[in-house]
Design an enzyme around this catalytic site. Structure first.
Site, PDB file in Angstrom:
ATOM      1  CB  CYS A 366      -8.140  18.851  -0.393  1.00 24.26           C
ATOM      2  SG  CYS A 366      -6.665  19.875  -0.199  1.00 24.26           S
ATOM      3  CB  CYS A 369      -7.851  21.807   1.780  1.00 24.23           C
ATOM      4  SG  CYS A 369      -7.159  22.113   0.155  1.00 24.23           S
ATOM      5  CG  ASP A 370     -10.965  20.084   3.680  1.00 23.51           C
ATOM      6  OD1 ASP A 370     -10.836  21.313   3.680  1.00 23.51           O
ATOM      7  OD2 ASP A 370     -11.579  19.460   2.799  1.00 23.51           O
TER       8      ASP A 370
END
Length: 546
Positions: A366, A369-370
């Protein structure tokens, strides 16, 4: 008409102020918020937090701001060492946001204000009962990033617990982009990353029952929630249709089912929106030249909620077929006349040494996300399709030193993405595969083999983002003997009917081109097929009873 001087002083745009005004009208008790700032530490974020709070105070008299600008006594009293930090009603609760809530975590901040103002945790009765037996203090730290759609849900889980048991539970939501050293201290490689009492760490969004069970037991076991449900006796509800999955296919199926007059419910184990919610940009959905995946799914979700209940935190563990279909989750049984299975698909893994060891510790699926945690660092994106190129461009935009590793001589992505990668001069290792992900305590390198020459080279990287395809999430129906397509996808007719009566499938779980627009179409078709089949079945049953 020119804006007044007073209007120009607002920090938040008018549409957001209007929505916030409606939300804040539900507040009951006054919520004191203490904002701690220090010159030279995250000044831009401190300014954001200050302006946000000033707007909130202007919008309602139920929120008050107590600003502490480098006040040593106040910092020491409240244990504040990182700036900016926001404490919500610190005399009554222990709820702290370390870093300005400038992204997705802003949702959790607003939820926290609501819970504190209403003195209501919004926990389920089972979770309250479990927390009631807690006899020791708990400190929970949730590490988040501004673009992570999963993070607000995990923060809210923690805040609910802190509001329910303010005597024992302290919560800190940490924005990793503003506090990279703090994230590094806890070896945060993927988010949301939750630390319980310094001795238990988990990664990902947890259903509320699982989160509470882990908080109480300090054991990383999702099964705790299932066991607690069994001990208390599972609840049962009855519906015409149960839809499993809240991606584009599932939500659309819910809209069409309810419009057809069916009593339907949508179950989701994680976040609403599925993989689309973690897609940075969507550029091929009709009606939008360019839109964030999270924003698109939020819009679809808002529309779906007008028709159908969407229940999150419901992981489907088994489906039983008898006179009715029974859908078992960790704490409930849903009995239905039909099921639409729209559980989507998950990212494929490489299957190389070091991948599992560094999963969520440098290896990620992701980028939304990261990605923030890799600003100024070097990462490799593995893959050559739309997702891989979209992720690479997103990471480049965040300030990440990104390269692409692709096993072929050319990309399989849409031309505009290829053109963008070339324009951004993102380096590509063609005809190359990753054979190892390695490092000592942290991820340090990937071993890349040239498939033409056979030569292998160690390439220094800090992270790896995988985008090599997907596999269908068929676990909950694997025991039913459904007819499958190559690759394990569920075989359906053009209306979503599977090989078993009363069980339908839609979206990525069925294979095909796997685009948002086709998922929406398949969800609508499956819902209409359910309506037609159930109507015909009722007519036939009525005829036989005469």
């Amino acid at each position: 008409m020119a804006k007044s001087t007073h209007d120009t002083e607002w920090f938040l745009p008018e549409d957001q102020r209007k929505a916030l005004g409606e939300y804040l009208r539900e507040f009951k008790e006054t919520v004191p918020v203490h904002l701690f700032v220090k010159p030279g530490q995250n000044d831009a974020y401190a300014d954001f937090a200050r302006k946000l709070m000033q707007d909130l105070v202007r919008l309602t008299d139920k929120v008050t701001l107590h600003l502490h600008e480098d006040e040593a006594a106040a910092n020491e009293k409240h244990g504040v060492t990182r700036f900016p930090s926001l404490l919500i009603d610190p005399e009554r609760y222990s709820i702290r946001f370390t870093g300005a809530p400038a992204g997705e975590e802003g949702q959790a901040f607003l939820h926290a204000l609501m819970m504190v103002s209403t003195r209501h945790s919004f926990l389920s009765e089972k979770s309250k009962e479990l927390l009631g037996g807690l006899g020791e203090k708990r400190v929970v730290k949730v590490f988040v990033s501004p673009t992570c759609p999963y993070c607000p849900g995990q923060c809210v889980n923690a805040i609910k617990a802190a509001v329910e048991r303010p005597d024992l539970i302290a919560v800190e939501c940490v924005e990793t982009g503003e506090n990279p050293d703090y994230a590094e201290e806890y070896s945060v490689g993927s988010i949301p990353h939750t630390v319980y009492n310094e001795n238990l760490s988990t990664v990902g969004l947890e259903p509320e029952p699982s989160f509470v069970a882990q908080l109480v037991t300090l054991q990383a076991a999702r099964e705790h929630a299932h066991e607690a449900g069994e001990a208390a006796g599972q609840g049962v509800s009855y519906h015409d249709l149960v839809i499993i999955g809240s991606g584009p296919a599932g939500l659309t199926a819910g809209i069409y089912a309810k419009r057809a007059g069916l009593d339907a419910v949508v179950l989701e184990k994680g976040i609403v929106g599925g993989q689309v919610s973690i897609t940075p940009e969507v550029e091929n959905y009709p009606g939008f030249v360019n839109i964030g995946g999270k924003m698109l799914m939020d819009m679809i979700h808002e529309q779906a909620k007008q028709y159908v209940d969407v229940v999150t935190g419901q992981k489907v563990e088994e489906i039983k077929i008898g006179r009715n279909l029974e859908v078992y989750t960790q704490d409930r049984v849903y009995v239905a006349d039909a099921v639409v299975y729209a559980a989507g698909a998950s990212w494929k893994k490489l299957g190389v040494p070091g991948e599992d060891r560094f999963m969520s510790k440098g290896v990620s699926f992701c980028a939304s996300c990261d990605g923030f945690m890799f600003k100024g660092k070097k990462v490799a994106v593995v893959g050559g399709g739309n997702t891989a190129l979209t992720d690479a461009l997103h990471l480049k935009n965040l300030g990440v030193d990104v390269m692409i590793v692709h096993r072929r001589e050319g990309f399989r992505a849409e031309q505009h993405l290829i053109d963008s990668v070339l324009r951004e001069e993102i380096p590509v290792r063609w005809n190359s595969v990753v054979e190892e992900i390695g490092g000592d305590k942290a991820l340090e390198f990937i071993a890349v083999r040239d498939v033409k020459t056979g030569a292998t080279e160690r390439v220094k990287v800090d992270g790896v983002f995988l985008a090599i395809g997907i596999v269908p999430n068929v676990e909950a129906v694997s025991h039913l003997g459904l007819t499958l397509e190559p690759g394990g996808y569920i075989k359906v007719d053009r209306m979503g009917r599977t090989s078993l009566p009363r069980l339908y499938a839609a979206g990525d779980i069925t294979g095909g081109v796997q685009q948002i627009v086709t998922a929406v179409s398949e969800g609508a078709s499956a819902a209409m097929a359910v309506f037609e089949d159930l109507t015909r079945r009722k007519v036939e049953q009525a005829a036989r009873s005469k």
